[in-house]
Write an enzyme that holds these catalytic residues in place. Structure first.
Site, PDB file in Angstrom:
ATOM      1  N   SER A 337       0.806  -1.220   0.000  1.00 45.67           N
ATOM      2  CA  SER A 337       0.000   0.000   0.000  1.00 45.67           C
ATOM      3  C   SER A 337       0.837   1.266   0.000  1.00 45.67           C
ATOM      4  CB  SER A 337      -0.913   0.024   1.231  1.00 45.67           C
ATOM      5  OG  SER A 337      -1.791  -1.080   1.237  1.00 45.67           O
ATOM      6  N   HIS A 431      -7.466  -0.211   6.079  1.00 44.22           N
ATOM      7  CA  HIS A 431      -7.075  -1.611   6.228  1.00 44.22           C
ATOM      8  C   HIS A 431      -7.129  -2.067   7.687  1.00 44.22           C
ATOM      9  CE1 HIS A 431      -6.079  -2.411   2.086  1.00 44.22           C
ATOM     10  NE2 HIS A 431      -5.371  -1.301   2.015  1.00 44.22           N
TER      11      HIS A 431
END
Length: 501
Positions: A337, A431
């Site tokens: 990410s 997340h």
């Protein structure tokens, strides 16, 4: 020849990464589609008022709410045509503002039935009477424009239009083209309605391959907001061997990508995005024995009007199930990410440290001595300039010296910087809410200009242990506790020992 082949010759390879996708296009408040109706501003205002009075159905009395006939479809369709014909900017902003202000909640009725609820409680009337009073109050808390949205949603193409309209609201509120509590309230009401209409029961999971329709491939490339697609070879790589690409579409808007997830199939947890999106020809066949790990490396919402509607979490969960069926040997699920905002945060920190303390508190004495010798400046000004223009990566010595302090600063930014008790970084917060573990921070994981600008080239893995995601999510949402690996916690500890904020 692939089905994409004929599409290549008549147009450029790809449009810009920020171009609005075709089909369900974003309608911008700042950039119009067509010229609006001609006439004086006074005539326009009168026309607007007349349109709204015809299009927005009145809230029927509580007693006849189930029997009230729906307005004619022609009136809702007229609203759609009028809105799309309006010139963007002030005319559309004026219509949205009037709709929100003049067709909201009837505050007089709300006050009246609030008093009746309180009266029923004080008089300790039977439960049925109290519940009915509460139901009446609940009914009159509905704004009048909600009825318009409901009828628009029933039109053919109406759901598509409402997503466009909310895209205008989101962009208008962000740019202050439209503002005020009424507009913000209407934006929230429409978001909640879209959340119901775009719930998982109405969504279809679709996989993208090189054999997918040309238009779908074009939309996927246009919508990629994390790692822009460079050309058709790059696109072919991203949907080819050892790669998977999925999107959600809605049953009322079939084949239209709403949110897109890109996955790399690897043998370990990736530490560099360049290895995933590098421009090489895809292998013809996959060796499934080499695949043990799924890396989610990009998730992009294609429609601004669906901002805040929970789609990403459900897409990841559905894709995990799909991969488990197709490749049951996959045991590791992780992201690679970006860390948007880290460089901006770091530069701001350097500025505040200089102003408030007149000396640096982020680096150890030996680190700062080495940095000062390389930059030729005992203050942070040169370092800030180098961070702002990305020139620092041209110096191997500076990259080497900054490796250790930047890693621990990034760990603190992700783990320690909070907004209302939750992770400040939006990607981290997303997340962590899903129940992942902040697993590993990777140095020079994205060496593209965008990666260097956003996060000094660093990226982070969020690992999903499927058996623990529910408990991790509950712990984060309930007690704001972040689950992190030893590497991340060690870097956080180093930050606390060596940096003084």
């Amino acid at each position: 020849m692939s089905r994409l082949g004929p599409c290549l010759s008549p147009r450029p390879l790809l449009r810009g990464p920020w171009a609005a996708p075709r089909g369900l296009r974003r309608v911008s408040v700042a950039a119009g589609l067509r010229r609006g109706p001609a006439g004086s501003s006074t005539a326009s205002v009168v026309g607007m008022e007349e349109l709204l009075s015809r299009s927005v159905p009145p809230l029927p009395p509580y007693e006849t709410k189930e029997k009230a006939p729906p307005p004619a479809e022609l009136r809702s369709a007229e609203f759609v045509r009028y809105y799309r014909a309006l010139e963007a900017g002030p005319p559309r902003a004026e219509l949205l503002t009037r709709l929100a202000r003049d067709f909201g909640v009837d505050h007089g009725r709300v006050a009246e039935f609030s008093a009746k609820v309180l009266q029923a409680r004080e008089q300790q009337r039977e439960l049925g009477a109290l519940l009915q009073a509460e139901d009446r109050l609940r009914y009159y808390l509905n704004p009048q424009y909600r009825g318009l949205f409901q009828h628009l949603g029933r039109l053919e193409g109406g759901l598509r239009f409402l997503v466009e309209l909310r895209g205008d609201l989101v962009e208008g509120l962000a740019t202050k083209v439209v503002d005020g509590p009424h507009v913000k309230e209407m934006n929230g009401v429409l978001k909640n309605m879209l959340s119901e209409w775009f719930s998982t029961g109405f969504l279809n999971l679709e996989r993208v391959t090189w054999q997918s329709p040309c238009e779908v491939l074009q939309k996927i490339s246009d919508s990629e907001a994390v790692h822009p697609v460079r050309n058709w070879v790059d696109m072919k790589r991203r949907v080819g061997s050892y790669r998977r690409c999925y999107f959600f579409s809605h049953c009322a808007i079939p084949g239209e990508p709403l949110i897109v997830l890109h996955v790399a199939l690897t043998s370990d947890i990736s530490s560099s995005i360049q290895a995933i999106v590098k421009e090489v020809l895809p292998l013809e066949t996959e060796d499934t024995d080499k695949i043990t790990t799924a890396i989610f490396y990009s998730i992009s919402l294609t429609q601004q009007g669906l901002q805040g509607v929970e789609l990403g979490t459900y897409l990841i969960k559905r894709v995990v199930k799909e991969l488990q069926k197709e490749l049951p040997q996959i045991k590791v699920f992780s992201t690679l990410s970006p860390i948007p905002g880290f460089t901006k945060w770091l530069v701001g920190l350097l500025s505040s440290q200089t102003k408030e303390l007149e000396r640096n508190e982020l680096f150890t004495e030996s680190e700062w001595q080495e940095i000062s010798e390389i930059t030729g400046d005992s203050t942070t000004e040169t370092l800030k300039k180098l961070l702002n223009n990305n020139e620092w990566v041209r110096s191997e010595k500076l990259v080497k010296v900054l490796h250790s302090p930047f890693m621990r600063l990034c760990a603190w930014y992700l783990y320690g910087e909070k907004h209302r008790g939750y992770a400040l970084n939006p990607v981290a917060n997303f997340h962590l809410q899903n129940g992942s573990v902040m697993w590993r921070i990777n140095w020079m994981a994205d060496t593209s200009p965008r990666g260097i600008t956003a996060s000094c080239g660093m990226m982070v893995n969020y690992r999903y242990f499927l058996e623990d995601t529910a408990s991790n999510s509950a712990a984060y949402l309930g007690t704001k506790q972040i689950k992190a690996s030893e590497q991340v916690l060690s870097l956080v500890s180093q930050f606390q020992q060596n940096s003084k904020l």
